[in-house]
Design an enzyme around this catalytic site. Structure first.
Site, short mmCIF file in Angstrom:
data_model
loop_
_atom_site.label_atom_id
_atom_site.label_comp_id
_atom_site.label_asym_id
_atom_site.label_seq_id
_atom_site.Cartn_x
_atom_site.Cartn_y
_atom_site.Cartn_z
N ASP A 24 14.80 4.91 19.93
CA ASP A 24 14.60 3.49 19.62
C ASP A 24 15.52 2.71 20.56
O ASP A 24 15.16 2.46 21.72
CB ASP A 24 14.91 3.28 18.14
CG ASP A 24 14.78 1.84 17.66
OD1 ASP A 24 14.70 0.93 18.51
OD2 ASP A 24 14.79 1.62 16.44
N THR A 76 0.83 -1.21 0.00
CA THR A 76 0.00 0.00 0.00
C THR A 76 0.86 1.26 0.00
O THR A 76 0.71 2.11 0.87
CB THR A 76 -0.93 0.02 1.23
OG1 THR A 76 -0.10 -0.03 2.41
CG2 THR A 76 -1.89 -1.14 1.26
N GLU A 104 7.99 -2.28 13.16
CA GLU A 104 9.15 -1.54 12.66
C GLU A 104 10.18 -2.46 12.06
O GLU A 104 10.83 -2.14 11.07
CB GLU A 104 9.79 -0.72 13.80
CG GLU A 104 10.89 0.23 13.34
CD GLU A 104 12.32 -0.28 13.53
OE1 GLU A 104 13.24 0.52 13.36
OE2 GLU A 104 12.54 -1.47 13.84
#
Lengths: 738, 738
Positions: free
Chosen positions: A450, A263, A421
């Protein structure tokens, strides 16, 4: 009477707001009757609140967050992942220490998994298909963590399934130049290539191989690249140290692009149009599988053929040959093939982002976003749970201050716990796709934490130059872990510094050019001012390309608490520094973003570009003047803006009651200007040219220089025009009125 | 104490500001000590100022503006064009009635001209090349205007040069279906096609022809399409009436796209990269030339072959045959060819926009833009000088009020006098390309008044639905020309009305779906809320497709003052109406843009789409639910916003001091989502499907229905996803905080 009017700046922010304005009602000279909302609206950062925040941030809380987050593996969309979703929701909805609101947002995304019933295999077989050697299917256990049945077998996500079988060759790092070199002496058709991590992206090692007829690829981490050469688990590697055990395998997403693959540019909702699977680009065209160095050793040291280049040699106590192709005549594997049995499959799965918000008081529709992914490959203690532990501690302290009525930020703070992720920054990318317009307009900055702690030596920060100043300010207010009389800033400057034309010697802030974590969609797609920080190691003491348990089954609480950050004091320092920046971005009356620091970077880029490119550009009739003019326009607009902001006569120089917020957008063109997926930012983008200058220009120049084609030089000219007009456009947004 | 806080709305505006906020300091209940700037900041539209403006607008000033603007032809980039540049600058820099600032901006653009030394020719020649007939090279003189040596010969801009010669055929309007039909009975290879204006774009008549082997095209205006059938200049056509004389020729740009052709998406500065000329698309691949109906009559009435379809017949007193190909055996032209000698050439020329600004007092970095092009094909009295005369009268009155210190708008007003519109909206498109970011963020609305007066009957307005309300308000305050007791609004509703689910019977406001004038780049590229208004004719009284002197040498002051608007009272009504809207957009505290009216249009579009498309979409497994949900999201966000705006308890329902401006962006995706050049807006765009619904969906559906290919249905699904997510994105920007 009004005393002064302040101008907020959103320097470097994305396609953002033209005009918030606040009248600062001066009470000193006034008649004492300022309406209360005027005072509220004019409120600036409260330094005592920052002090309180710093003192509340607790290392033990972070440790316990980590312990809870890493109880079980939490690979994206698995039951373990759902447990972490529930944990985040529970914490953020806590009536004592939660946020104003928290919820989940789901996307149906395209992921890749091995088949637990048919594990991937790597074997050596002779001509009669007798198996002479089988690589490990799972990593060796040292603690109960590795025994968890939910530990996913090492695999290359998005590698196609297949059973290629062929003679083995050694292809160094699998770069285009590696295969080109190897192909000079070895016929690669029908071979299996073994490669080392590093030098090229994961997917690239297979993508680069296929054109030469290679039919399968293995990848491993050489001890020279991760373990400073150490290999023995009897006394050298984890659980004896932070080094990777011989059976450790780095998992990963083998994809060049990011975001849900089916997408592009659209949020992956259930009904969203999906491209045909065969149209996916940037994934391996041939099977690829990662293995541990213990197995790689067995294979590489048996290889025949000529001796590989010196630069291709690794830490094994043998000579790395390139392969006959295949093994040497003296080997037990002589004439044998290597076979990959890869049973990966792709699946559409529901992945969740967990979102939370603290509503702003004065500018609720301006957002400071703080995020980290939640999913891991296995237990993910460092990647990503170190960052999530820090985020949970931040939200506990800030949530508590809000619930106690002691604080409410000026602007809204949005927290994002991103899903999937590890499969290509999917959760954050889908979020930016779904809320493209709103986020582009309203977001002041994005903070990404992160991996919070790689090691205990020093701060590491990357981000837009406009944020440098606020990062420095925050780092000066936090003590360096283990060094109670030294600030994080003073410690940092010893490890990494540079000379700024404006500021002299300062810590070196890196650039967010790559797509290494969830900041990518914010920077490269939305163009939002972003940063990423962590504590990291002393590069003079190790050559490890990353902390050695990265993406292995050894990235556990045990590992983190023993070898990465005993006492969790570096975690605490990151929480304090990131939180300090967050509060300043949310509460400052005038946003603490500095356009002149951005101008300095543009000038550095320009100087590099002129030195490297001007002679040949001139020879090809391409002028650099528009780029020079654009950078000069930007500098002068930034200087003028600085003067306006710092002018005591602001009310006189500007129109009365002028209330404006400025920002810069470098993503002005509605077209994808660079060759990379989702790359709209002309200053920050991945670049293969590897020059410290404008990435698109650098790549276009490298391509033109190498081919010499006039059409390639035309592309350089095109990119120069795009770049110059984007910078002029950014400068226009700093200029007064028209 | 603060009494209320107002929320400004930018409904329908482009990628714009999240947050300007103004505290409205209530003096009624206050302690009387409101600081003066608070009152200034909270000031709303001053109705007495609007009355003063309306009374100052003078029809004779407009008439004299037009006289001066039309003294000489002012084709783009010619000496006559430069005279109009100087006129605009002089007026806008006038110390008594000028603007705060005025300047010119130049672009180097790609234009096409005939060769004055080698005029284009259309001839009929027999097999021995004896010329039997020569079409007029210039239009007949009726006033001295037509004798001006600067009158450009009729030509098709961007037609290639060439000398095609072949048998003539009649191809009706040159639509794809026309050539297809014709090709069923006539071998078109090597022929010259004569076509009528209308039904297809100018360039399309040649683009559609070339695949059939047609080598040249003629185009003329049939008297049935422009003159209600009248043809004689002895008593029927100009100078006896407004009808086109027999030798009149409509010139035009024969290009499908707009903006400078060589610099798509980039401002056409001197050093800007230009694409190779051979990469230009959307222009005629074969020579094409426009001629008058006097010459068309000679050619068509001599054609042989079968009788053309009834719908292909025109006003000539002969039967329109399709051509043998070629002329009929009884004709003097029997066996003769038609030859085109086209000597057009392309040139890079400097074209100027003239820009002027009145600085805003409170929100100087919010822009209301008002513009029209300045260039014409010949004298251009109606197109575009009627609009320019109106603009000059507006700036005179507003400039005077500013210079006298009686008024300063809340927001800045930018006036644009665009260059080279006739060659493809070039000046306005380059402006939007150059200032893309700044304009996207800061522009509140764009008002276009090109041809101000087509005729004297009624107002005609097109624009985003969010502007409907302010257009109505303005139209109610202006008397209709010649009807002193009837407002422009009351007159308008008689000529064009519709039933609104919210408002009942109201005048019908058109949509800006096409690219007919300079609003195109603002709407389709930037997504800015825009409108276009004019006075026009009573469609029950004429079938003319446009005023008959359009793009001919007869569009002169004499023509305008005698046949279009004697007394210039319709010009005055347009100046009053447009100026009223302009002042309201510039001065209103809460922008007078209505999101609920936008929702009504989306619902109308949706209903049409569901009726037309749902059955076959379902059959192809494509759900319309996401689109339905998106439109419902938009409606509910708009309703909620209306409630917030009209709530007396706003201070209680929203956070204290919440001060936000909302907008909607329907251009949220950074990709060009539709198949048209520069088309980013999912609601307003050209569509070949001709259905009153979402244009991209309509076109994708038509294509899938016609081909039946699964890939075409996939494109419908893709467009549905883009559309739904764009509307959801727009709705998100209306929703509170998160």
């Amino acid at each position: 009477m009004m005393k002064q009017v302040l101008i907020g700046i959103l320097c470097g922010a994305a396609v953002l707001t033209a005009g918030i304005l606040i009248g600062h009602y001066g009470i000193a000279k006034g008649n004492g009757s300022a309406p209360s909302w005027v005072n509220e609206v004019a409120k600036d950062v409260d330094e005592s609140l920052i002090e309180r925040f710093l003192s509340e941030v607790d290392n033990i809380q972070i440790q316990e967050n980590l312990r809870e987050l890493t109880k079980v593996p939490h690979l994206a969309t698995t039951a373990g992942d759902e447990q972490t979703v529930q944990l985040m929701l529970k914490r953020w909805q806590d009536p004592e220490t939660g946020l104003d609101q928290a919820w989940r947002e789901e996307y149906m995304v395209y992921l890749s998994f091995p088949d637990p019933k048919k594990p991937n295999k790597v074997t050596v077989g002779d001509s009669s298909d007798t198996v002479l050697y089988t690589a490990r299917e799972k990593e060796k256990s040292y603690t109960s963590d590795q025994d968890d049945p939910e530990v996913v077998q090492p695999y290359a996500a998005f590698s196609p399934a297949g059973q290629p079988k062929g003679k083995l060759v050694y292809a160094n790092q699998g770069k285009p130049s590696d295969y080109q070199k190897l192909n000079e002496t070895v016929d690669l058709r029908g071979t299996i290539a073994i490669t080392r991590y590093g030098g090229a992206g994961r997917a690239a090692k297979a993508i680069n191989a296929a054109p030469y007829g290679v039919i399968g690829v293995l990848v491993y981490t050489d001890p020279s690249d991760i373990n400073d050469g150490l290999m023995s688990d009897s006394n050298e590697t984890y659980p004896h140290s932070w080094y990777m055990p011989p059976s450790g395998v780095e998992r990963g997403s083998f994809s060049t692009n990011y975001g849900d693959m089916l997408t592009p540019y659209l949020a992956a909702k259930e009904e969203t149009y999906r491209i045909p699977v065969e149209n996916i680009t940037g994934i391996p065209p041939i099977p690829i599988q990662p293995i541990g160095f213990e197995d790689a050793y067995k294979l590489i040291c048996e290889l025949g053929g000529t001796v590989a280049l010196v630069s291709w040699q690794g830490a094994f106590n043998c000579t790395y040959n390139v392969g006959g192709p295949g093994f040497k005549p003296t080997s037990a594997f002589n004439n044998s093939d290597v076979k990959l049995d890869i049973f990966n499959h792709e699946e559409l799965k529901n992945s969740s982002n967990v979102m939370g918000v603290i509503r702003g008081s004065v500018e609720p529709d301006r957002y400071v976003i703080y995020g980290n992914h939640r999913d891991s490959w296995v237990h993910g203690a460092i990647d990503p749970s170190s960052g999530t532990s820090v985020m949970l501690e931040l939200t506990r302290v800030l949530g508590m201050m809000v619930k106690q009525g002691k604080w409410r930020p000026r602007r809204s703070i949005i927290f994002g716990s991103w899903g999937a992720e590890e499969f290509g920054l999917i959760g954050s990318a889908e979020y930016t796709e779904q809320y493209f317009t709103k986020l582009s307009e309203r977001t002041v900055a994005y903070i990404n934490v992160d991996i919070a702690v790689f090691a205990n030596a020093t701060l590491r920060a990357s981000g837009m130059p406009s944020l440098q100043n606020v990062i420095f300010k925050a780092a000066k207010q936090v003590y360096a872990p283990g060094l109670d009389s030294t600030s994080v800033y003073d410690n940092w400057i010893r490890y990494a510094n540079r000379t700024s034309s404006t500021h002299g010697t300062i810590p070196k802030v890196g650039y967010l050019s790559g797509a290494g974590s969830d900041y990518a969609a914010f920077v490269h797609y939305l163009g939002i001012t972003s940063m990423d920080i962590s504590y990291t190691y002393d590069k003079s003491k190790t050559n490890a390309r990353i902390y050695p348990a990265y993406h292995t089954a050894y990235d556990t609480f045990d590992y983190a608490s023993k070898f990465i950050d005993p006492g969790f004091v570096s975690h605490q320092a990151i929480a304090r520094t990131a939180g300090n920046v967050l509060i300043r971005l949310a509460d400052s009356l005038v946003l603490p973003l500095n356009c002149s620091d951005y101008a300095e970077t543009l000038e550095d880029y320009l100087n590099t570009a002129v030195t490297l490119y001007q002679p040949k550009l001139q020879a090809n009739g391409i002028s650099m003047e528009p780029l020079k003019n654009a950078v000069a326009s930007f500098r002068s607009a930034a200087t003028r803006l600085d003067q306006v902001i710092h002018s005591p006569d602001l009310i006189i120089t500007a129109n009365n009651h002028l209330i404006v917020t400025r920002h810069i957008s470098f993503v002005q063109l509605p077209i994808i200007v660079l060759s990379f997926f989702i790359s709209r930012h002309v200053i920050w983008a991945s670049s293969s040219a590897g020059q410290p200058t404008f990435p698109g220009l650098a790549d276009a120049y490298a391509s033109a220089e190498s081919s010499g084609h006039s059409s390639a030089w035309a592309k350089v000219h095109y990119h120069l025009s795009v770049l110059s007009q984007a910078i002029e456009g950014a400068a226009h947004t700093l200029v007064d009125v028209i």
